[in-house]
Design a protein around this motif. Structure first.
Motif, short mmCIF file in Angstrom:
data_model
loop_
_atom_site.label_atom_id
_atom_site.label_comp_id
_atom_site.label_asym_id
_atom_site.label_seq_id
_atom_site.Cartn_x
_atom_site.Cartn_y
_atom_site.Cartn_z
N LEU A 68 0.87 -1.18 0.00
CA LEU A 68 0.00 0.00 0.00
C LEU A 68 0.90 1.22 0.00
N ASP A 70 0.98 5.51 0.07
CA ASP A 70 0.33 6.80 0.27
C ASP A 70 1.29 7.87 -0.23
N TYR A 72 1.85 12.09 -0.80
CA TYR A 72 1.43 13.45 -0.44
C TYR A 72 2.15 14.38 -1.40
N GLN A 86 -5.06 10.39 -11.30
CA GLN A 86 -5.24 9.08 -11.93
C GLN A 86 -3.98 8.64 -12.65
N ARG A 89 -1.42 7.64 -10.02
CA ARG A 89 -1.77 6.36 -9.42
C ARG A 89 -1.35 5.20 -10.32
N LYS A 93 1.82 2.63 -9.48
CA LYS A 93 1.45 1.21 -9.38
C LYS A 93 2.29 0.37 -10.35
N THR A 106 -3.06 -0.72 -3.29
CA THR A 106 -3.64 0.61 -3.29
C THR A 106 -2.55 1.66 -3.41
N ASN A 108 -2.77 5.64 -2.78
CA ASN A 108 -3.58 6.78 -2.36
C ASN A 108 -2.83 8.06 -2.67
N ASN A 110 -2.79 12.03 -2.08
CA ASN A 110 -3.28 13.12 -1.23
C ASN A 110 -2.66 14.42 -1.74
#
Length: 116
Positions: A68, A70, A72, A86, A89, A93, A106, A108, A110
């Motif tokens: 996962l 995240d 920022y 998008q 992301r 990935k 995932t 994410n 931010n």
């Protein structure tokens, strides 16, 4: 923590810091991303001590062989936030999965701010 895998040649261990480096470098290469930032002030003070700029603003959580991420980020003024998020992301990935050979559950994104 780290991600482990084994194949015919032996055992492979990839640390969270290495994954964060790849995710951060990939994120900085995406169109519309200006910079990566820390979530909290205490994180930013700790990040100032780090030598690697690319892992700042990236949090990696590993669970077994699942990853996962995240992020920022600060986005460039005038671009579509949704389109950049998008694209970011998908790029992160793909980059992390290609690097580690593991599945990224995932990513994410931010958005911490917008810069002109």
């Amino acid at each position: 923590m780290s991600v482990n895998t084994a194949n015919a040649y032996g055992r492979i261990t990839v640390t969270d810091e290495a994954i964060a480096q790849i995710a951060g470098t990939t994120a900085l290469d995406c169109y519309g991303i200006v910079d990566l930032v820390s979530k909290r002030l205490s994180d930013s003070i700790a990040d100032l001590m780090k030598k690697q700029r690319a892992s700042r603003g990236v949090k990696v959580i590993t669970n077994g062989d699942r990853i996962l991420v995240d992020l920022y980020v600060i986005i460039k003024y005038g671009v579509s936030i949704d389109a950049v998020a998008q694209s970011l992301r998908k790029s992160v990935k793909y980059g992390v999965e290609r690097f580690t050979g593991m599945v990224v559950d995932t990513v994410n994104v931010n958005v911490a701010g917008i810069r002109v």
